[in-house]
Design a protein around this motif. Structure first.
Motif, PDB file in Angstrom:
ATOM      1  N   PRO A 115       5.971 -61.021  10.546  1.00 46.23           N
ATOM      2  CA  PRO A 115       5.857 -59.914   9.542  1.00 46.23           C
ATOM      3  C   PRO A 115       6.669 -58.728   9.535  1.00 46.23           C
ATOM      4  N   ALA A 116       6.760 -58.142  10.983  1.00 47.50           N
ATOM      5  CA  ALA A 116       7.335 -56.732  11.482  1.00 47.50           C
ATOM      6  C   ALA A 116       8.786 -56.936  11.356  1.00 47.50           C
ATOM      7  N   THR A 117       9.387 -58.123  11.365  1.00 46.95           N
ATOM      8  CA  THR A 117      10.801 -58.230  11.599  1.00 46.95           C
ATOM      9  C   THR A 117      11.660 -58.159  10.264  1.00 46.95           C
ATOM     10  N   PRO A 118      12.629 -57.422  10.089  1.00 49.10           N
ATOM     11  CA  PRO A 118      13.350 -57.486   8.788  1.00 49.10           C
ATOM     12  C   PRO A 118      14.185 -58.612   8.986  1.00 49.10           C
ATOM     13  N   ILE A 119      14.647 -59.109   7.687  1.00 50.94           N
ATOM     14  CA  ILE A 119      15.552 -59.992   7.454  1.00 50.94           C
ATOM     15  C   ILE A 119      17.097 -59.436   7.122  1.00 50.94           C
ATOM     16  N   GLU A 120      17.099 -58.246   6.893  1.00 50.06           N
ATOM     17  CA  GLU A 120      18.569 -57.716   6.698  1.00 50.06           C
ATOM     18  C   GLU A 120      19.561 -58.264   7.658  1.00 50.06           C
ATOM     19  N   VAL A 137       1.571 -64.212   8.258  1.00 52.68           N
ATOM     20  CA  VAL A 137       0.471 -63.778   8.905  1.00 52.68           C
ATOM     21  C   VAL A 137       1.026 -63.224  10.366  1.00 52.68           C
ATOM     22  N   GLU A 138       0.355 -62.675  11.118  1.00 50.50           N
ATOM     23  CA  GLU A 138       0.946 -62.396  12.384  1.00 50.50           C
ATOM     24  C   GLU A 138       0.720 -63.728  13.046  1.00 50.50           C
ATOM     25  N   PRO A 139       1.808 -64.464  13.883  1.00 49.24           N
ATOM     26  CA  PRO A 139       1.601 -65.626  14.131  1.00 49.24           C
ATOM     27  C   PRO A 139       0.683 -65.665  15.312  1.00 49.24           C
ATOM     28  N   CYS A 150       4.464 -58.944   2.743  1.00 47.64           N
ATOM     29  CA  CYS A 150       5.600 -59.827   3.064  1.00 47.64           C
ATOM     30  C   CYS A 150       6.542 -60.194   2.145  1.00 47.64           C
ATOM     31  N   LEU A 151       5.984 -60.095   1.017  1.00 45.04           N
ATOM     32  CA  LEU A 151       6.633 -60.872  -0.239  1.00 45.04           C
ATOM     33  C   LEU A 151       7.761 -60.165  -0.915  1.00 45.04           C
ATOM     34  N   PRO A 152       8.051 -58.984  -0.639  1.00 42.62           N
ATOM     35  CA  PRO A 152       9.318 -58.365  -1.113  1.00 42.62           C
ATOM     36  C   PRO A 152      10.594 -59.081  -0.095  1.00 42.62           C
ATOM     37  N   LYS A 153      10.194 -59.302   1.151  1.00 41.90           N
ATOM     38  CA  LYS A 153      11.010 -59.868   2.009  1.00 41.90           C
ATOM     39  C   LYS A 153      11.361 -61.315   1.514  1.00 41.90           C
ATOM     40  N   VAL A 154      10.278 -62.157   1.123  1.00 41.14           N
ATOM     41  CA  VAL A 154      10.700 -63.511   0.354  1.00 41.14           C
ATOM     42  C   VAL A 154      11.403 -63.308  -0.649  1.00 41.14           C
ATOM     43  N   ALA A 182       0.858 -69.163  -5.699  1.00 41.26           N
ATOM     44  CA  ALA A 182       1.350 -68.892  -6.861  1.00 41.26           C
ATOM     45  C   ALA A 182       2.162 -67.806  -6.360  1.00 41.26           C
ATOM     46  N   ARG A 183       1.555 -66.696  -5.620  1.00 41.54           N
ATOM     47  CA  ARG A 183       2.517 -65.441  -5.457  1.00 41.54           C
ATOM     48  C   ARG A 183       3.685 -65.816  -4.218  1.00 41.54           C
ATOM     49  N   ALA A 184       3.510 -66.583  -3.518  1.00 44.29           N
ATOM     50  CA  ALA A 184       4.537 -66.985  -2.717  1.00 44.29           C
ATOM     51  C   ALA A 184       5.560 -67.586  -3.526  1.00 44.29           C
TER      52      ALA A 184
END
Ligand SMILES: O=C(CO)[C@@H](O)[C@H](O)COP(=O)(O)O
Length: 220
Positions: A115-120, A137-139, A150-154, A182-184
């Protein structure tokens, strides 16, 4: 992209593993969480058990490696015949080289991020992977609450995949249920991992089909 449901066997009854695998034959792949008690504070199993799971499973194996030194260990899971191997960006010194090695061994290469890792940092490298796994979730454990943060990253990852015209799968894992799926999917995910939502249901096939239907509805 097509919706795929991958139940996580982390929530199954391990004393009846073979039956628990048979119970999810309506799914697209079985999600198998490998944890080393270093990358995450939990311990599951390693190559010999995953290989046996692969042999008895009616559906292909989606291995999710929550382990350190991914560059050294991930190729073992590709070589044993797992259909997809997810390794964590945070645990790999050379993710592109590792993805190429996994692909050369015949498996799909999947890059997972916490969750804390950016996709950029990975946006320009998407073509090197068959799948991006965004943890919601935190793994480490099943049964946690879905992190909407986390959804904006998705959404960002889906946009980049589509803009580049790539066929990269977008998986979310953690807290996926009839309430959150549905949100995912609306954010752009097409591969849904669900552990407790499937294995806490008496009828696993019905739980899988419900998630699939809700996901399809959210995609329309
Ligand atoms: O990788 C993980 C946990 O680290 C997951 O695959 C969980 O096993 C999903 O379980 P639920 O959140 O769906 O119960």
């Amino acid at each position: 992209m097509s919706i795929r449901i991958h139940p996580s066997i982390l929530s199954c009854d391990f004393s009846r593993l073979s039956e628990e695998l048979d119970a999810i034959s309506a799914a697209d792949m079985a999600h198998v969480d490998v944890m080393d008690n270093h990358f995450v504070p939990n311990l599951t199993f390693g190559p010999p058990v995953v290989e046996r799971i692969r042999e008895v499973s009616p559906i292909p194996i989606d291995a999710h490696l929550m382990i350190e030194q991914a560059d050294r260990h991930a190729p073992v899971y590709a070589d044993m015949g797992c259909a997809s191997v997810s390794f964590h960006a945070e645990a790999s010194a050379a993710p592109v080289r590792l993805a190429r090695e996994i692909r050369a061994l015949g498996a799909k290469a999947s890059l997972a991020i916490r969750p804390a890792t950016p996709i950029e940092p990975y946006i320009d490298l998407l073509a090197e992977f068959d799948q991006i796994l965004i943890m919601t979730v935190e793994p480490g454990f099943g049964g946690q609450s879905f992190l909407d943060v986390c959804l904006p990253k998705v959404t960002r990852t889906r946009q980049a995949i589509d803009d580049a015209g790539l066929e990269v799968q977008l998986q979310v894992d953690g807290g996926v249920s009839a309430t959150t799926v549905a949100r995912a999917v609306a954010a752009g995910a097409n591969v849904l991992v669900a552990g407790s939502a499937v294995y806490s249901a008496e009828d696993r096939t019905a739980a899988i089909e419900e998630l699939r239907e809700l996901a399809h509805d959210a995609q329309r």
